[in-house]
Design an enzyme around this catalytic site. Structure first.
Site, PDB file in Angstrom:
ATOM      1  N   ALA A 183     -26.054  19.579  -1.169  1.00  0.00           N
ATOM      2  CA  ALA A 183     -27.005  20.267  -2.160  1.00  0.00           C
ATOM      3  C   ALA A 183     -28.304  19.795  -1.804  1.00  0.00           C
ATOM      4  O   ALA A 183     -29.419  20.096  -2.663  1.00  0.00           O
ATOM      5  CB  ALA A 183     -26.548  20.086  -3.405  1.00  0.00           C
ATOM      6  N   ASN A 213     -22.568  13.418  -5.447  1.00  0.00           N
ATOM      7  CA  ASN A 213     -22.124  13.413  -4.220  1.00  0.00           C
ATOM      8  C   ASN A 213     -23.607  13.440  -3.499  1.00  0.00           C
ATOM      9  O   ASN A 213     -24.114  12.769  -2.666  1.00  0.00           O
ATOM     10  CB  ASN A 213     -21.298  14.639  -3.639  1.00  0.00           C
ATOM     11  N   HIS A 269     -32.488  18.627  -8.308  1.00  0.00           N
ATOM     12  CA  HIS A 269     -32.166  17.387  -7.340  1.00  0.00           C
ATOM     13  C   HIS A 269     -33.832  16.949  -7.284  1.00  0.00           C
ATOM     14  O   HIS A 269     -34.392  17.524  -6.689  1.00  0.00           O
ATOM     15  CB  HIS A 269     -31.370  17.362  -6.227  1.00  0.00           C
TER      16      HIS A 269
HETATM   17  N1  LIG Z   1     -22.548  16.848  -1.258  1.00  0.00           N
HETATM   18  C1  LIG Z   1     -22.654  17.718  -2.286  1.00  0.00           C
HETATM   19  O1  LIG Z   1     -23.907  18.116  -2.462  1.00  0.00           O
HETATM   20  C2  LIG Z   1     -21.672  18.647  -3.188  1.00  0.00           C
HETATM   21  C3  LIG Z   1     -20.296  17.857  -2.862  1.00  0.00           C
HETATM   22  N2  LIG Z   1     -19.499  18.586  -3.702  1.00  0.00           N
HETATM   23  C4  LIG Z   1     -17.915  17.995  -3.461  1.00  0.00           C
HETATM   24  O2  LIG Z   1     -17.305  19.198  -3.064  1.00  0.00           O
HETATM   25  C5  LIG Z   1     -16.270  19.344  -3.974  1.00  0.00           C
HETATM   26  C6  LIG Z   1     -15.361  20.591  -3.956  1.00  0.00           C
HETATM   27  O3  LIG Z   1     -16.532  21.468  -4.690  1.00  0.00           O
HETATM   28  P1  LIG Z   1     -15.963  22.949  -5.241  1.00  0.00           P
HETATM   29  O4  LIG Z   1     -15.545  23.694  -4.184  1.00  0.00           O
HETATM   30  O5  LIG Z   1     -17.158  23.385  -6.015  1.00  0.00           O
HETATM   31  O6  LIG Z   1     -14.884  22.473  -6.299  1.00  0.00           O
HETATM   32  P2  LIG Z   1     -13.693  23.461  -6.801  1.00  0.00           P
HETATM   33  O7  LIG Z   1     -13.106  22.643  -7.848  1.00  0.00           O
HETATM   34  O8  LIG Z   1     -14.068  24.638  -6.730  1.00  0.00           O
HETATM   35  O9  LIG Z   1     -12.593  23.424  -5.798  1.00  0.00           O
HETATM   36  C7  LIG Z   1     -12.074  22.266  -5.160  1.00  0.00           C
HETATM   37  C8  LIG Z   1     -10.689  22.796  -4.519  1.00  0.00           C
HETATM   38  O10 LIG Z   1      -9.877  21.631  -3.840  1.00  0.00           O
HETATM   39  C9  LIG Z   1      -8.629  21.748  -4.170  1.00  0.00           C
HETATM   40  N3  LIG Z   1      -8.101  20.430  -3.796  1.00  0.00           N
HETATM   41  C10 LIG Z   1      -8.265  19.303  -4.544  1.00  0.00           C
HETATM   42  N4  LIG Z   1      -7.514  18.070  -4.387  1.00  0.00           N
HETATM   43  C11 LIG Z   1      -6.969  18.382  -3.175  1.00  0.00           C
HETATM   44  C12 LIG Z   1      -5.955  17.951  -2.460  1.00  0.00           C
HETATM   45  N5  LIG Z   1      -5.737  16.500  -2.656  1.00  0.00           N
HETATM   46  N6  LIG Z   1      -5.546  18.454  -1.220  1.00  0.00           N
HETATM   47  C13 LIG Z   1      -5.867  19.937  -1.101  1.00  0.00           C
HETATM   48  N7  LIG Z   1      -6.705  20.671  -2.035  1.00  0.00           N
HETATM   49  C14 LIG Z   1      -7.100  19.926  -2.974  1.00  0.00           C
HETATM   50  C15 LIG Z   1      -8.557  22.419  -5.368  1.00  0.00           C
HETATM   51  O11 LIG Z   1      -7.143  22.973  -5.572  1.00  0.00           O
HETATM   52  C16 LIG Z   1      -9.467  23.366  -5.258  1.00  0.00           C
HETATM   53  O12 LIG Z   1      -9.011  24.525  -4.656  1.00  0.00           O
HETATM   54  C17 LIG Z   1     -16.279  18.566  -5.138  1.00  0.00           C
HETATM   55  O13 LIG Z   1     -15.267  17.987  -5.824  1.00  0.00           O
HETATM   56  C18 LIG Z   1     -17.432  17.545  -4.472  1.00  0.00           C
HETATM   57  O14 LIG Z   1     -16.700  16.442  -3.966  1.00  0.00           O
HETATM   58  C19 LIG Z   1     -19.725  19.535  -4.526  1.00  0.00           C
HETATM   59  C20 LIG Z   1     -20.972  19.816  -4.917  1.00  0.00           C
HETATM   60  C21 LIG Z   1     -22.143  19.274  -4.074  1.00  0.00           C
HETATM   61  O1  LIG Z   2     -23.987  20.794  -6.255  1.00  0.00           O
HETATM   62  C1  LIG Z   2     -24.746  20.042  -6.565  1.00  0.00           C
HETATM   63  O2  LIG Z   2     -25.985  20.553  -7.070  1.00  0.00           O
HETATM   64  C2  LIG Z   2     -24.650  18.541  -6.744  1.00  0.00           C
HETATM   65  C3  LIG Z   2     -23.384  18.058  -7.034  1.00  0.00           C
HETATM   66  O3  LIG Z   2     -22.368  18.559  -7.638  1.00  0.00           O
HETATM   67  C4  LIG Z   2     -23.087  16.723  -6.502  1.00  0.00           C
HETATM   68  O4  LIG Z   2     -23.769  15.894  -6.001  1.00  0.00           O
HETATM   69  O5  LIG Z   2     -21.695  16.220  -6.463  1.00  0.00           O
END
Ligand SMILES: NC(=O)C1=CN([C@@H]2O[C@H](COP(=O)(O)OP(=O)(O)OC[C@H]3O[C@@H](n4cnc5c(N)ncnc54)[C@H](O)[C@@H]3O)[C@@H](O)[C@H]2O)C=CC1
Ligand SMILES: O=C([O-])CC(=O)C(=O)O
Length: 260
Positions: free
Chosen positions: A117, A183, A213
């Site tokens: 992000a 993250n 951010h």
């Molecule tokens: N780098 C960045 O800017 C960002 C990173 N993220 C990361 O992305 C991840 C996912 O975000 P969203 O899709 O919004 O979350 P979400 O909660 O909508 O989806 C997560 C999915 O992963 C599945 N899941 C969880 N543990 C699992 C496992 N061990 N094996 C298989 N499936 C599993 C869940 O069932 C769900 O379908 C966040 O938890 C975070 O770590 C999220 C937002 C920003």
């Molecule tokens: O999606 C975003 O805005 C940021 C976020 O959740 C993360 O840093 O894990």
């Protein structure tokens, strides 16, 4: 030939990425789900164990979160499959980091960290080749974006009338305590001066609607402040759309490198 991938998770980010695959010459050969969520009916099939993959994919994309990366990342890498992840904060756990490194060495595969992000990481990487005095990151989201996080222990999120800081510390501490919200803090730290040197502040703010951010760096290169106001994904507004889009962009870039 299409790039063959398997995606971990079917939440907000995974759904966005899946929606873009057709235009990218990318084929999803399996969805990696939690145990008990498998089913034989779907195409692509749902599996919970990478050893059940129907074919050898070129890439596993982690959209599942820290626990998913810790569980599946080392298995994929040790099998010689590259892994792309948006869950950069998982690397704040030294054991997870080591097991990913060991598996990558064993399998001759690579872990690809997408920018997520945030942007401006190229400038931060360049800046960090000289002396850096400070890198700080402020993450600001609407109160609802902090539900299920340690913010709940120090703030009444639903009753907030003004911005409130609920975390100040290092990027490593932030990433470990806020796996779904810090993250970006880890991405900034890893591109810059590291998880233990990067200072982080996390704020719940009822006056904003986007995920904001702000990255500030000072050093030999000069100074820079970069701010982004990211729209949340419809299915999970705490996750910015740009996080999912950065995976799509990384896939498109990989395709360019192999000649599509
Ligand atoms: N780098 C960045 O800017 C960002 C990173 N993220 C990361 O992305 C991840 C996912 O975000 P969203 O899709 O919004 O979350 P979400 O909660 O909508 O989806 C997560 C999915 O992963 C599945 N899941 C969880 N543990 C699992 C496992 N061990 N094996 C298989 N499936 C599993 C869940 O069932 C769900 O379908 C966040 O938890 C975070 O770590 C999220 C937002 C920003
Ligand atoms: O999606 C975003 O805005 C940021 C976020 O959740 C993360 O840093 O894990």
């Amino acid at each position: 030939m299409d790039l063959r991938i398997a995606i971990i998770g079917h939440g907000a980010i995974a759904v966005h990425v899946r929606g873009k695959l057709a235009g990218l010459h990318v084929t999803e050969i399996a969805q990696i789900v939690r145990p008990g969520k498998e089913s034989g009916e779907d195409a692509p099939p749902r599996i919970s164990d990478l050893n059940d993959l129907p074919l050898h994919p070129d890439l596993v994309i982690d959209c599942g979160g820290h626990q998913a990366l810790a569980q599946h990342g080392p298995v994929a890498l040790a099998l010689g499959i590259d892994v792309m992840t948006v869950s950069l904060g998982a690397l704040a756990d030294r054991q997870v980091e080591q097991s990913l490194k060991d598996a990558a060495t064993k399998g001759g595969a690579r872990l690809h960290l997408v920018s997520g992000a945030i942007g401006g990481l190229d400038a931060l990487r360049g800046a960090s080749t000289g002396a850096i005095i400070e890198v700080s990151y402020i993450g600001r989201k609407p109160p609802g974006g902090w539900h299920g996080s340690p913010a709940e222990a120090v703030l009444d999120l639903d009753a907030l009338t003004e911005a409130a800081t609920h975390f100040s510390g290092t990027a490593r501490e932030a990433a470990l305590a806020y796996p779904k919200n810090a993250n970006v803090a880890a991405a900034v730290a890893l591109a810059g001066i590291g998880l233990d040197q990067t200072q982080v502040q996390l704020i719940a703010d009822p006056t904003v609607t986007e995920n904001l951010h702000e990255v500030t760096a000072k050093g030999d290169f000069g100074t820079f402040t970069f701010t982004i106001a990211g729209n949340g994904l419809p299915q999970n507004p705490r996750s910015s759309s740009l996080a999912a889009m950065s995976i799509v962009a990384a896939l498109a870039e990989r395709q360019k490198q192999i000649g599509f």
